[in-house]
Motif scaffolding. Structure first.
Motif, PDB file in Angstrom:
ATOM      1  N   GLY A 260       0.790  -1.218   0.000  1.00 62.45           N
ATOM      2  CA  GLY A 260       0.000   0.000   0.000  1.00 62.45           C
ATOM      3  C   GLY A 260       0.825   1.272   0.000  1.00 62.45           C
ATOM      4  N   GLY A 261       2.143   1.135  -0.097  1.00 59.45           N
ATOM      5  CA  GLY A 261       3.028   2.293  -0.034  1.00 59.45           C
ATOM      6  C   GLY A 261       3.318   2.921  -1.383  1.00 59.45           C
ATOM      7  N   ARG A 262       4.213   3.906  -1.362  1.00 57.94           N
ATOM      8  CA  ARG A 262       4.521   4.682  -2.555  1.00 57.94           C
ATOM      9  C   ARG A 262       6.035   4.758  -2.751  1.00 57.94           C
ATOM     10  NH1 ARG A 262      -0.024   8.120  -3.757  1.00 57.94           N
ATOM     11  NH2 ARG A 262       1.321   9.654  -4.785  1.00 57.94           N
ATOM     12  N   VAL A 263       6.464   4.506  -3.981  1.00 55.17           N
ATOM     13  CA  VAL A 263       7.857   4.679  -4.374  1.00 55.17           C
ATOM     14  C   VAL A 263       7.926   5.902  -5.278  1.00 55.17           C
ATOM     15  CG1 VAL A 263       9.792   3.734  -5.694  1.00 55.17           C
ATOM     16  CG2 VAL A 263       8.437   2.230  -4.220  1.00 55.17           C
ATOM     17  N   SER A 264       8.721   6.889  -4.893  1.00 56.77           N
ATOM     18  CA  SER A 264       8.936   8.063  -5.730  1.00 56.77           C
ATOM     19  C   SER A 264      10.363   8.037  -6.237  1.00 56.77           C
ATOM     20  CB  SER A 264       8.685   9.348  -4.946  1.00 56.77           C
ATOM     21  OG  SER A 264       8.933  10.484  -5.768  1.00 56.77           O
ATOM     22  N   ARG A 265      10.524   8.150  -7.536  1.00 54.02           N
ATOM     23  CA  ARG A 265      11.870   8.125  -8.127  1.00 54.02           C
ATOM     24  C   ARG A 265      12.178   9.493  -8.736  1.00 54.02           C
ATOM     25  NH1 ARG A 265      11.542   5.043 -13.974  1.00 54.02           N
ATOM     26  NH2 ARG A 265       9.697   6.118 -14.708  1.00 54.02           N
ATOM     27  N   VAL A 266      13.294  10.050  -8.337  1.00 56.30           N
ATOM     28  CA  VAL A 266      13.747  11.311  -8.922  1.00 56.30           C
ATOM     29  C   VAL A 266      15.163  11.207  -9.472  1.00 56.30           C
ATOM     30  CG1 VAL A 266      12.207  12.769  -7.555  1.00 56.30           C
ATOM     31  CG2 VAL A 266      14.494  12.212  -6.667  1.00 56.30           C
ATOM     32  N   VAL A 282      -0.283  -6.587  -7.024  1.00 54.18           N
ATOM     33  CA  VAL A 282      -0.953  -7.313  -5.950  1.00 54.18           C
ATOM     34  C   VAL A 282      -0.681  -6.679  -4.588  1.00 54.18           C
ATOM     35  CG1 VAL A 282       0.869  -8.992  -5.424  1.00 54.18           C
ATOM     36  CG2 VAL A 282      -1.548  -9.652  -5.201  1.00 54.18           C
ATOM     37  N   ARG A 283       0.433  -5.928  -4.476  1.00 56.66           N
ATOM     38  CA  ARG A 283       0.752  -5.256  -3.214  1.00 56.66           C
ATOM     39  C   ARG A 283       0.232  -3.820  -3.163  1.00 56.66           C
ATOM     40  NH1 ARG A 283       6.562  -4.833  -2.596  1.00 56.66           N
ATOM     41  NH2 ARG A 283       6.160  -4.398  -0.392  1.00 56.66           N
ATOM     42  N   ASN A 284      -0.444  -3.374  -4.223  1.00 53.62           N
ATOM     43  CA  ASN A 284      -1.006  -2.016  -4.275  1.00 53.62           C
ATOM     44  C   ASN A 284       0.070  -0.941  -4.091  1.00 53.62           C
ATOM     45  OD1 ASN A 284      -4.085  -1.979  -4.569  1.00 53.62           O
ATOM     46  ND2 ASN A 284      -3.730  -3.613  -3.065  1.00 53.62           N
ATOM     47  N   ILE A 285       1.186  -1.125  -4.797  1.00 53.44           N
ATOM     48  CA  ILE A 285       2.282  -0.173  -4.731  1.00 53.44           C
ATOM     49  C   ILE A 285       2.083   0.917  -5.777  1.00 53.44           C
ATOM     50  CG2 ILE A 285       4.786   0.140  -4.888  1.00 53.44           C
ATOM     51  CD1 ILE A 285       3.774  -1.586  -2.523  1.00 53.44           C
ATOM     52  N   THR A 286       2.260   2.158  -5.392  1.00 58.46           N
ATOM     53  CA  THR A 286       2.199   3.292  -6.311  1.00 58.46           C
ATOM     54  C   THR A 286       3.612   3.709  -6.689  1.00 58.46           C
ATOM     55  OG1 THR A 286       0.137   4.132  -5.379  1.00 58.46           O
ATOM     56  CG2 THR A 286       1.492   5.700  -6.591  1.00 58.46           C
ATOM     57  N   LEU A 287       3.871   3.854  -7.989  1.00 57.50           N
ATOM     58  CA  LEU A 287       5.151   4.366  -8.480  1.00 57.50           C
ATOM     59  C   LEU A 287       4.912   5.786  -8.989  1.00 57.50           C
ATOM     60  CD1 LEU A 287       8.137   3.999  -9.233  1.00 57.50           C
ATOM     61  CD2 LEU A 287       7.382   3.064 -11.437  1.00 57.50           C
TER      62      LEU A 287
END
Length: 345
Positions: A260-266, A282-287
Motif C-alpha cells: 500500500g506504499g509509494r515509491v517516488s523516483r527522482v 498485488v501489493r497495491n504499490i504506487t510508483l
C-alpha cells in the motif's frame, strides 16, 4: 567569456565562448556568482560519445542581472537571482498547474542555443518567469544554500511530496548523494517520523543523520532490503524515495516499500525497462516521482533557507574556481567529493 564544454566521456574543458547577448525581449543576461556540478552531469561525463563539436553543460546557478529585455518586468540590473534547472514562462497552463518542466515555452539549459550554467554568464530565456529575486546581498553567507534551490533541494522536496510524506510517515531514502540528503531534509521538514537512509559513505550518512535520518543502512541489494525490513518489523516503509536512478536502486525501492506504499523516483533513470508487473499490482504499490518542477517549489522553500531553519548548502563539500571545473568533475566521479560548488570570479 569562459564556460564549461563537454566533448565526450571524461573530456570536460573550460574555454572561451561568445559573451551572452539578449536574443528576445523576454531574455535577461545574468552574471554568475555561484554554480555547481550536479550528479546528473556525471551521466554524460561517463558515457557521452566523443565529438568534435562540444556541448555546453551545467544547469544550476545564481547571479546578478546584468541586462533585462524590454518585456521583462520586476527585474532590473543589479538584482540577485536564482534560476531553476529548467527555464519556463511561469504563465502557460502547465506552469499554472505547477508543472514547469512541461512549460509550452520553456526548455533545458545547454540545449540548442541556450547557454549552459557552468560559466561566467548566462542568457536566460523567459527571464521573468524563470528567475526568482533573492532578498540578500551578493556577499551573503547563504549563497550556497540558496543555490540548492536551483535543483537538489526542490528535487528532494518533490520526491518526498509525491511519495506522500507527512507527519508520522515512515520513509526510506535510497542514495546518499546530494539529492538523497536533500530528500532526507525534505522528509524531516514535512514531518516524517522515521527516516532510514540507505548509503555507504560515512561522511555523507553522518550528514544525513544531521539532516534528520534516524537510521542508516549501509548494506546494498538483497542484504540491504533484508536489513530495512528487519528494522521495520518485516513490513518496510510507507514511502520510499529513490534518488539514484539505477535499476538496482529501483529494485531495492520495490523491496523495501510496505504494501500500500509509494515509491517516488527522482534519480535520472539509467534504464529502459523495470519490473512493474504483478508483484507491484498485488501489493497495491504506487510508483510516482519524475523530474522535479523546481520553480513551483522555490517560493515555498525560500523562507526556510532565509530564516536558517534548513541549511541545504552543507551538501557542498568542495569549492573551486571555474578553471578547476574538470578537476571537480573528476572528484565527483571518483566519489571524493559529494557536490562541488563553482565560483566563476
Amino acid at each position: 567569456m569562459r564556460a564549461t564544454l563537454i566533448y565526450g566521456a571524461g573530456d570536460v574543458r573550460v574555454e572561451e565562448v561568445p559573451d551572452p547577448k539578449l536574443h528576445e525581449p523576454t531574455d535577461a543576461v545574468v552574471r554568475v556568482l555561484r554554480s555547481c556540478i550536479c550528479g546528473s552531469d556525471l551521466w554524460p561525463y561517463q558515457s557521452k560519445p566523443a565529438a568534435e563539436r562540444a556541448d555546453r553543460i551545467g544547469h544550476e546557478f545564481l547571479g546578478v542581472v546584468e541586462e533585462a529585455g524590454s518585456e521583462v518586468s520586476g527585474l532590473v540590473a543589479g538584482d540577485l537571482v536564482v534560476a531553476p534547472f529548467v527555464w519556463a514562462d511561469n504563465t502557460c497552463d502547465f506552469c499554472r498547474e505547477g508543472l514547469h518542466t512541461s512549460c509550452r515555452n520553456g526548455g533545458f539549459w545547454g540545449a540548442g542555443e541556450v547557454d549552459g550554467c557552468q560559466g561566467e554568464a548566462v542568457r536566460v530565456p523567459q527571464a521573468q518567469g524563470t528567475l526568482v529575486k533573492l532578498p540578500v546581498g551578493a556577499d551573503s553567507a547563504l549563497l550556497p544554500s540558496l543555490l540548492t534551490l536551483s535543483d537538489v533541494l526542490p528535487t528532494g522536496h518533490h520526491c518526498a511530496l509525491t511519495a506522500g510524506v507527512g507527519p508520522r510517515t515512515t520513509v526510506t531514502v535510497i542514495g546518499d548523494g546530494a539529492v538523497g540528503l536533500c530528500a532526507v531534509m525534505a522528509a524531516r521538514r514535512l514531518g516524517a517520523e522515521r527516516i532510514v537512509l540507505m548509503g555507504r559513505h560515512p561522511d555523507r550518512t553522518d550528514l544525513g543523520r544531521e539532516f534528520g535520518a534516524t537510521e542508516v543502512v549501509a548494506e546494498r541489494g538483497k542484504e540491504g532490503v533484508e536489513r530495512v525490513r528487519e528494522l521495520t518489523g518485516g513490513d518496510g516503509t510507507y514511502a520510499v524515495l529513490e534518488c539514484v536512478g539505477t535499476l538496482a536502486a529501483l529494485e531495492t525501492a520495490f523491496g523495501v516499500v510496505r504494501a500500500g506504499g509509494r515509491v517516488s523516483r527522482v534519480g535520472m533513470p539509467q534504464y529502459r525497462e523495470a519490473a512493474v508487473g504483478f508483484g507491484m499490482f498485488v501489493r497495491n504499490i504506487t510508483l510516482t516521482g519524475g523530474v522535479a518542477p523546481a520553480r513551483a517549489y522555490i517560493d515555498e522553500l525560500l523562507p526556510d533557507v532565509l530564516e536558517g531553519r534548513i541549511e541545504p548548502g552543507r551538501v557542498f563539500d568542495r569549492t573551486i574556481g571555474l578553471n578547476e571545473v574538470p578537476d571537480g568533475y573528476r572528484a565527483m566521479a571518483d566519489r571524493t567529493a559529494l557536490k562541488v560548488l563553482v565560483r566563476p570570479e
